[in-house]
Motif scaffolding. Sequence first.
Motif, mmCIF file in Angstrom:
data_model
loop_
_atom_site.group_PDB
_atom_site.id
_atom_site.type_symbol
_atom_site.label_atom_id
_atom_site.label_comp_id
_atom_site.label_asym_id
_atom_site.label_seq_id
_atom_site.Cartn_x
_atom_site.Cartn_y
_atom_site.Cartn_z
ATOM 1 N N TYR A 217 1.022 -1.528 -0.064
ATOM 2 C CA TYR A 217 0.015 -0.213 -0.064
ATOM 3 C C TYR A 217 1.068 1.283 -0.317
ATOM 4 O O TYR A 217 0.291 1.974 -0.278
ATOM 5 C CB TYR A 217 -1.040 -0.453 1.126
ATOM 6 N N LEU A 218 1.578 1.024 0.698
ATOM 7 C CA LEU A 218 2.481 2.314 0.670
ATOM 8 C C LEU A 218 4.174 2.220 0.194
ATOM 9 O O LEU A 218 4.778 2.843 0.130
ATOM 10 C CB LEU A 218 3.442 2.705 2.305
ATOM 11 N N LEU A 219 3.848 1.619 -1.210
ATOM 12 C CA LEU A 219 5.468 1.622 -2.088
ATOM 13 C C LEU A 219 4.841 2.615 -2.673
ATOM 14 O O LEU A 219 6.697 3.118 -2.484
ATOM 15 C CB LEU A 219 5.072 -0.426 -2.929
ATOM 16 N N PRO A 220 4.232 3.152 -3.612
ATOM 17 C CA PRO A 220 4.662 4.560 -3.839
ATOM 18 C C PRO A 220 5.599 5.832 -3.485
ATOM 19 O O PRO A 220 6.523 6.346 -3.703
ATOM 20 C CB PRO A 220 3.644 5.072 -4.292
ATOM 21 N N ALA A 221 5.404 5.670 -1.547
ATOM 22 C CA ALA A 221 5.201 7.013 -0.751
ATOM 23 C C ALA A 221 6.961 6.481 -0.424
ATOM 24 O O ALA A 221 7.915 7.122 -0.085
ATOM 25 C CB ALA A 221 4.748 7.377 0.342
ATOM 26 N N ALA B 183 9.017 7.140 -3.917
ATOM 27 C CA ALA B 183 9.105 8.428 -3.789
ATOM 28 C C ALA B 183 10.756 9.256 -3.371
ATOM 29 O O ALA B 183 11.624 9.555 -2.870
ATOM 30 C CB ALA B 183 8.497 9.245 -3.825
ATOM 31 N N LYS B 184 10.380 8.258 -1.411
ATOM 32 C CA LYS B 184 11.305 8.429 -0.495
ATOM 33 C C LYS B 184 12.782 8.645 -0.892
ATOM 34 O O LYS B 184 13.691 9.367 -0.635
ATOM 35 C CB LYS B 184 10.471 7.757 0.934
ATOM 36 N N ARG B 185 12.563 6.884 -1.168
ATOM 37 C CA ARG B 185 14.132 6.252 -1.181
ATOM 38 C C ARG B 185 14.892 6.838 -2.841
ATOM 39 O O ARG B 185 16.069 7.404 -2.866
ATOM 40 C CB ARG B 185 13.938 5.112 -1.635
ATOM 41 N N GLY B 186 14.186 7.162 -3.443
ATOM 42 C CA GLY B 186 14.714 7.769 -4.720
ATOM 43 C C GLY B 186 15.120 9.097 -4.589
ATOM 44 O O GLY B 186 15.003 9.763 -5.407
ATOM 45 N N GLU B 187 14.633 9.840 -4.089
ATOM 46 C CA GLU B 187 15.262 11.235 -3.559
ATOM 47 C C GLU B 187 14.144 12.302 -4.491
ATOM 48 O O GLU B 187 14.455 12.756 -4.817
ATOM 49 C CB GLU B 187 16.254 11.497 -3.597
ATOM 50 N N HIS B 188 12.760 11.988 -4.686
ATOM 51 C CA HIS B 188 12.030 12.569 -5.333
ATOM 52 C C HIS B 188 11.969 13.355 -4.721
ATOM 53 O O HIS B 188 10.704 14.121 -3.919
ATOM 54 C CB HIS B 188 10.700 11.592 -5.456
ATOM 55 N N PRO B 189 11.522 15.347 -5.296
ATOM 56 C CA PRO B 189 11.598 16.369 -5.025
ATOM 57 C C PRO B 189 9.904 16.656 -4.403
ATOM 58 O O PRO B 189 9.611 17.295 -3.338
ATOM 59 C CB PRO B 189 11.345 17.757 -6.405
ATOM 60 N N ALA C 92 8.174 14.188 -3.259
ATOM 61 C CA ALA C 92 8.158 13.027 -2.139
ATOM 62 C C ALA C 92 7.068 12.830 -1.611
ATOM 63 O O ALA C 92 6.410 12.641 -1.232
ATOM 64 C CB ALA C 92 9.328 12.367 -1.520
ATOM 65 N N ALA C 93 6.838 13.877 -0.520
ATOM 66 C CA ALA C 93 5.832 14.785 0.490
ATOM 67 C C ALA C 93 4.791 14.507 0.075
ATOM 68 O O ALA C 93 3.461 14.211 0.533
ATOM 69 C CB ALA C 93 5.953 15.404 1.298
ATOM 70 N N GLN C 94 4.403 15.000 -1.579
ATOM 71 C CA GLN C 94 3.309 15.198 -2.088
ATOM 72 C C GLN C 94 2.227 13.805 -2.424
ATOM 73 O O GLN C 94 1.674 13.277 -2.534
ATOM 74 C CB GLN C 94 2.860 17.042 -3.420
ATOM 75 N N ILE C 95 3.837 13.309 -3.186
ATOM 76 C CA ILE C 95 3.369 11.995 -3.063
ATOM 77 C C ILE C 95 2.160 11.217 -2.180
ATOM 78 O O ILE C 95 2.176 10.320 -2.165
ATOM 79 C CB ILE C 95 4.354 11.141 -3.713
ATOM 80 N N ILE D 7 -2.036 3.938 -8.295
ATOM 81 C CA ILE D 7 -1.537 4.225 -9.658
ATOM 82 C C ILE D 7 -1.368 5.347 -9.798
ATOM 83 O O ILE D 7 0.217 5.895 -10.165
ATOM 84 C CB ILE D 7 -2.730 3.503 -10.561
ATOM 85 N N VAL D 8 -1.585 6.401 -9.759
ATOM 86 C CA VAL D 8 -1.436 8.428 -10.094
ATOM 87 C C VAL D 8 -0.627 7.520 -9.159
ATOM 88 O O VAL D 8 1.069 8.744 -9.346
ATOM 89 C CB VAL D 8 -2.527 9.029 -10.302
ATOM 90 N N ALA D 9 -0.418 8.163 -8.078
ATOM 91 C CA ALA D 9 1.238 7.676 -6.956
ATOM 92 C C ALA D 9 2.264 7.390 -7.598
ATOM 93 O O ALA D 9 3.175 7.554 -7.295
ATOM 94 C CB ALA D 9 0.123 7.337 -5.987
ATOM 95 N N LEU D 10 1.655 6.300 -7.982
ATOM 96 C CA LEU D 10 2.890 5.314 -8.175
ATOM 97 C C LEU D 10 3.251 5.622 -9.061
ATOM 98 O O LEU D 10 5.046 5.875 -9.002
ATOM 99 C CB LEU D 10 2.486 4.306 -8.031
ATOM 100 N N VAL D 11 2.528 5.867 -10.481
ATOM 101 C CA VAL D 11 3.798 6.458 -11.289
ATOM 102 C C VAL D 11 4.237 7.770 -10.976
ATOM 103 O O VAL D 11 5.389 8.167 -11.682
ATOM 104 C CB VAL D 11 2.055 6.859 -12.473
#
Length: 85
Positions: free
Chosen positions: A32-36, A39-45, A47-50, A65-69
Motif C-alpha cells: 500500500y505504501l510502495l509509492p511513498a 519516492a522517498k528512497r529515490g529522493e523525488h522532489p 516525495a511529501a506530496q506523493i 496508480i497515480v501515486a506510483l506513476v
Amino acid sequence: MLLANLDGIPVWVAAAFYFCLALLLVSALVGYLLPAIIAKRGEHPDAAQIAVLNFLAGWTVVGWIVALVWALRKPRPQWNPDLRR
C-alpha cells in the motif's frame, strides 16, 4: 475468530497461522505504501506530496496508480537562464 478456542489444534499449527497472517498484513502495508517508499528512497522532489496522495487516495486503485506513476517519473530539470552561455 482469530482468538477462537484452539483445542485439538497443535500449537505449531496455530503459531504458523499467526505468523503467516502477520506476514500477510506487513506485506499488504508495504504494498500500500510502495509509492511513498519509492519516492522517498529515490529522493523525488515531490516525495511529501506523493506520500500525502498515497495516504489519502491510495485506498482507491486509481489514487494508488497515480501515486506510483508520479513516484516513478523523473522530474524535468528546471530551466536556468544562467546556463545559456
